[in-house]
Design a protein around this motif. Structure first.
Motif: not given
Length: 422
Positions: A82-85, A90-92, A96-100, A409-413
């Motif tokens: 399950q992916l949680c924003d 931390n919503n950026y 964020s391409e850097e986080m991706r 994860r850097p961009n998603v839980k």
């Protein structure tokens, strides 16, 4: 697998209703053990629809499960959890391409974790259908562990069982697995906690659920399930551990249960908690309380956590009770060498086969070890091996547990072990 934390203050149904999951932790009713669970609640909470449904298990799996998940999901195409924003500050991270780009650096770890999680989902789906009153605990444990070994393609330290299967009944909350000669049989009125883990290259997925076959325990199971979902929802990068515990406690204590005509508040077991997970280490430093203990320690990017909550109709405090079955080799460079020859031989076998992963006596028996009791006692007394005896509340009480593993994860839980069942 649970963590006891004494520093905390005062610390078969053939089909289950699909549990809709959301970032806000849905608390819909669920079919559990063949009966609809209708929660008795002091206050109602709203539920929201799922952002994304987690992996539901593979079609084409045998019954009992024997087909390795690598054959069902070629090219490492294992389902995401399950992916949680992230929210608030931390919503950026979500866009964020850097986080991706940073996230892509962890591709192998994520593949390993998703493979382990899919094994867990498929094994527990079968277990939840099969486990019934009248079954003995040894049969249940071996069914789960043999299924895990087959689906993960057990291969030394590359893949295998994460820790012994916990099968704790009623007032026993955690750390009970049958030893050889154990003939305990599940009864109609029992509340059974099932806690097992899977690892791939030392990356462990730890998840647990509770089964009951009597409608009267529905509020207890619902309280703990919702408390676990609340802890997962509240978790995130830079979140304080104590704040998560406070949120869990509030939800847990909003429930009560009626047993034998008496209304009983459901209590969080304050000296049990969740934990972060490291390579080949099921408990790796940080503990996630299930009560408000004002811990200011924060979760950090990249960390792997197991949120597990325990509810009780008893005192809300567990103590060690009964014969020990769980053990693990102590971690660190300062572990002393044993003096007894039998202990040295046993330590070599433990190191070779388990390393720092937990094991139990059944696993030693499976390896062909015999007459090892004196050697094992010496290793425990010397601090070389840590024992984890059963953890129990007061007799006559009932306890429940639900648990999931997630990674920040850097961009998603990502809640790795999430499935359609819970």
């Amino acid at each position: 697998m649970s963590t006891a934390n004494d520093s905390l203050p005062g610390a078969p149904a053939s089909a289950l209703e699909e549990l809709t999951i959301s970032n806000e932790a849905s608390h819909d009713e669920e079919d559990q053990g063949g009966a609809t669970l209708n929660a008795t609640k002091k206050k109602k909470k709203k539920s929201k629809k799922s952002k994304k449904k987690a992996g539901a298990g593979a079609s084409g799996q045998s019954s009992p499960p024997t087909i390795p998940v690598s054959q069902l999901f070629p090219n490492n195409s294992y389902p995401h959890g399950q992916l949680c924003d992230y929210v608030d500050d931390n919503n950026y991270r979500t866009t964020s391409e850097e986080m991706r780009a940073k996230d892509r650096l962890n591709e192998q770890q994520l593949t390993d974790l998703r493979r382990a999680a899919e094994v867990h989902r498929e094994v527990r789906q079968y277990a939840r259908q099969i486990i019934r009153p009248g079954m003995d605990l040894t049969t249940i444990a071996e069914m789960i562990e043999n299924g895990t070994r087959a689906l993960v393609e057990e291969r030394g330290f590359e893949a295998g069982v994460g820790f012994p299967t916990g099968l704790s009944i009623n007032h026993c909350a955690a750390h009970y697995t049958p030893n050889a000669g154990d003939h305990v049989v599940v009864q109609d009125d029992d509340v059974l906690k099932v806690d097992f883990g899977v690892h791939v290259n030392g990356h462990i997925v730890d998840s647990a659920f509770t089964l009951a076959w009597n409608d009267r325990y529905a509020p207890l199971l619902n309280a703990v399930r919702e408390a676990t979902n609340t802890g997962i929802r509240e978790a995130g990068i830079d979140v304080r551990l104590g704040d998560i515990g406070a949120a869990i406690q509030e939800v847990m204590e909003s429930y009560e249960i009626v047993l034998d005509g008496k209304t009983i508040p459901i209590k969080p077991i304050r000296n049990l908690c969740g934990h972060n997970i490291g390579p080949y280490l099921i408990h790796s430093g940080k503990s996630v309380p299930i009560v408000n203990n004002n811990d200011q320690t924060r979760m950090e990017e990249g960390e792997l956590f197991a949120i597990e909550t325990f509810g009780s109709t008893g005192s809300g405090y567990v103590q060690e009770e009964g014969v020990c079955s769980h053990y693990s080799k102590a971690f660190g460079d300062q572990v002393p060498l044993p003096r007894l020859q039998s202990a040295k031989k046993l330590l070599h076998s433990i190191t070779k086969n388990f390393g720092t992963l937990p094991f139990c006596r059944r696993y030693l028996d499976r390896l062909g070890e015999s007459h090892y009791y004196l050697g094992l006692k010496h290793l425990v007394d010397s601090g070389i091996v840590n024992p984890y005896p059963p953890l129990c509340d007061v007799k006559g009480s009932y306890t429940a547990q639900f648990e999931h593993t997630f990674i920040l994860r850097p961009n998603v839980k990502e809640v790795l072990s999430r499935g359609e069942d819970y």
